[in-house]
Design a protein around this motif. Structure first.
Motif, PDB file in Angstrom:
ATOM      1  N   GLU A 142     -11.074 -30.949  11.277  1.00 19.93           N
ATOM      2  CA  GLU A 142     -10.247 -29.791  11.602  1.00 19.93           C
ATOM      3  C   GLU A 142     -10.169 -29.683  13.109  1.00 19.93           C
ATOM      4  O   GLU A 142     -11.131 -29.978  13.820  1.00 19.93           O
ATOM      5  CB  GLU A 142     -10.842 -28.524  10.990  1.00 19.93           C
ATOM      6  CG  GLU A 142     -10.684 -28.501   9.485  1.00 19.93           C
ATOM      7  CD  GLU A 142     -11.180 -27.221   8.849  1.00 19.93           C
ATOM      8  OE1 GLU A 142     -12.074 -26.554   9.417  1.00 19.93           O
ATOM      9  OE2 GLU A 142     -10.673 -26.887   7.760  1.00 19.93           O
ATOM     10  N   ARG A 143      -9.026 -29.279  13.599  1.00 24.74           N
ATOM     11  CA  ARG A 143      -8.802 -29.142  15.028  1.00 24.74           C
ATOM     12  C   ARG A 143      -8.877 -27.665  15.404  1.00 24.74           C
ATOM     13  O   ARG A 143      -8.726 -26.790  14.542  1.00 24.74           O
ATOM     14  CB  ARG A 143      -7.434 -29.724  15.397  1.00 24.74           C
ATOM     15  CG  ARG A 143      -7.262 -31.182  14.995  1.00 24.74           C
ATOM     16  CD  ARG A 143      -8.246 -32.095  15.657  1.00 24.74           C
ATOM     17  NE  ARG A 143      -7.948 -32.117  17.083  1.00 24.74           N
ATOM     18  CZ  ARG A 143      -8.740 -32.604  18.014  1.00 24.74           C
ATOM     19  NH1 ARG A 143      -9.890 -33.121  17.684  1.00 24.74           N
ATOM     20  NH2 ARG A 143      -8.385 -32.589  19.263  1.00 24.74           N
ATOM     21  N   ASN A 175      -0.466 -29.180  10.246  1.00 21.60           N
ATOM     22  CA  ASN A 175      -0.659 -27.908  10.936  1.00 21.60           C
ATOM     23  C   ASN A 175      -0.008 -26.786  10.179  1.00 21.60           C
ATOM     24  O   ASN A 175       0.563 -26.951   9.148  1.00 21.60           O
ATOM     25  CB  ASN A 175      -0.160 -27.955  12.376  1.00 21.60           C
ATOM     26  CG  ASN A 175       1.288 -28.354  12.493  1.00 21.60           C
ATOM     27  OD1 ASN A 175       2.019 -28.397  11.524  1.00 21.60           O
ATOM     28  ND2 ASN A 175       1.695 -28.656  13.693  1.00 21.60           N
ATOM     29  N   THR A 211      -5.709 -24.069   9.178  1.00 21.13           N
ATOM     30  CA  THR A 211      -6.383 -24.689  10.307  1.00 21.13           C
ATOM     31  C   THR A 211      -5.839 -26.106  10.434  1.00 21.13           C
ATOM     32  O   THR A 211      -5.756 -26.829   9.430  1.00 21.13           O
ATOM     33  CB  THR A 211      -7.905 -24.721  10.082  1.00 21.13           C
ATOM     34  OG1 THR A 211      -8.372 -23.374   9.943  1.00 21.13           O
ATOM     35  CG2 THR A 211      -8.629 -25.405  11.226  1.00 21.13           C
ATOM     36  N   PRO A 212      -5.417 -26.536  11.631  1.00 23.56           N
ATOM     37  CA  PRO A 212      -4.896 -27.900  11.782  1.00 23.56           C
ATOM     38  C   PRO A 212      -5.914 -28.947  11.327  1.00 23.56           C
ATOM     39  O   PRO A 212      -7.123 -28.805  11.545  1.00 23.56           O
ATOM     40  CB  PRO A 212      -4.632 -28.010  13.287  1.00 23.56           C
ATOM     41  CG  PRO A 212      -4.415 -26.599  13.727  1.00 23.56           C
ATOM     42  CD  PRO A 212      -5.364 -25.783  12.882  1.00 23.56           C
ATOM     43  N   ARG A 259      -8.089 -23.915  16.381  1.00 25.20           N
ATOM     44  CA  ARG A 259      -6.963 -23.063  15.985  1.00 25.20           C
ATOM     45  C   ARG A 259      -6.140 -22.606  17.180  1.00 25.20           C
ATOM     46  O   ARG A 259      -4.955 -22.384  17.064  1.00 25.20           O
ATOM     47  CB  ARG A 259      -7.476 -21.853  15.200  1.00 25.20           C
ATOM     48  CG  ARG A 259      -8.080 -22.268  13.863  1.00 25.20           C
ATOM     49  CD  ARG A 259      -8.394 -21.067  13.004  1.00 25.20           C
ATOM     50  NE  ARG A 259      -7.220 -20.280  12.711  1.00 25.20           N
ATOM     51  CZ  ARG A 259      -6.342 -20.540  11.756  1.00 25.20           C
ATOM     52  NH1 ARG A 259      -6.508 -21.584  10.992  1.00 25.20           N
ATOM     53  NH2 ARG A 259      -5.293 -19.774  11.566  1.00 25.20           N
TER      54      ARG A 259
END
Length: 109
Positions: A34-35, A109, A46-47, A37
């Motif tokens: 996960e990247r 995303n 969440t990306p 936010r």
């Protein structure tokens, strides 16, 4: 279907099948994370970033591909080439076909 980290993380090391104009090829999922936010409102996902490794002998252009895995089904994903991460030891990783690995990303995303 929304793909989540919980679904894909156990699939690291698995091969995913892609349909290309040159036939079927397989990419190995090597990373899922996960990247940040960065201000995205809570009602949005969440990306999620997926990194795949493939053969340098069959490079792919950035495009939309049918991607299939038994645990996730069949989807159309945008697959884009990306650079190897030197810090993660990806540089010049050998591929099982005798070439080196090239890397691709799929970003949700």
């Amino acid at each position: 279907m929304t793909i989540s980290l919980e679904q894909v993380h156990p699939l690291i090391g698995n091969k995913f099948q892609l349909e290309t104009s040159n036939g079927v090829m397989h990419l190995e999922l090597v990373e899922a994370e996960e990247r940040p936010r960065r201000g995205i409102p809570e009602n949005f996902r969440t990306p999620l970033l997926l990194i795949f490794a493939g053969s340098s002998r069959q490079p792919l252009a950035q495009d939309n591909y049918f991607v299939e895995h038994p645990a996730l089904g069949r989807h159309i994903w945008t697959v884009a080439p990306t650079l190897a991460d030197h810090a993660k030891g990806q540089y010049q990783r050998p591929h099982e076909d005798g070439g080196t690995c090239v890397y691709y990303q799929v970003f949700f995303n």
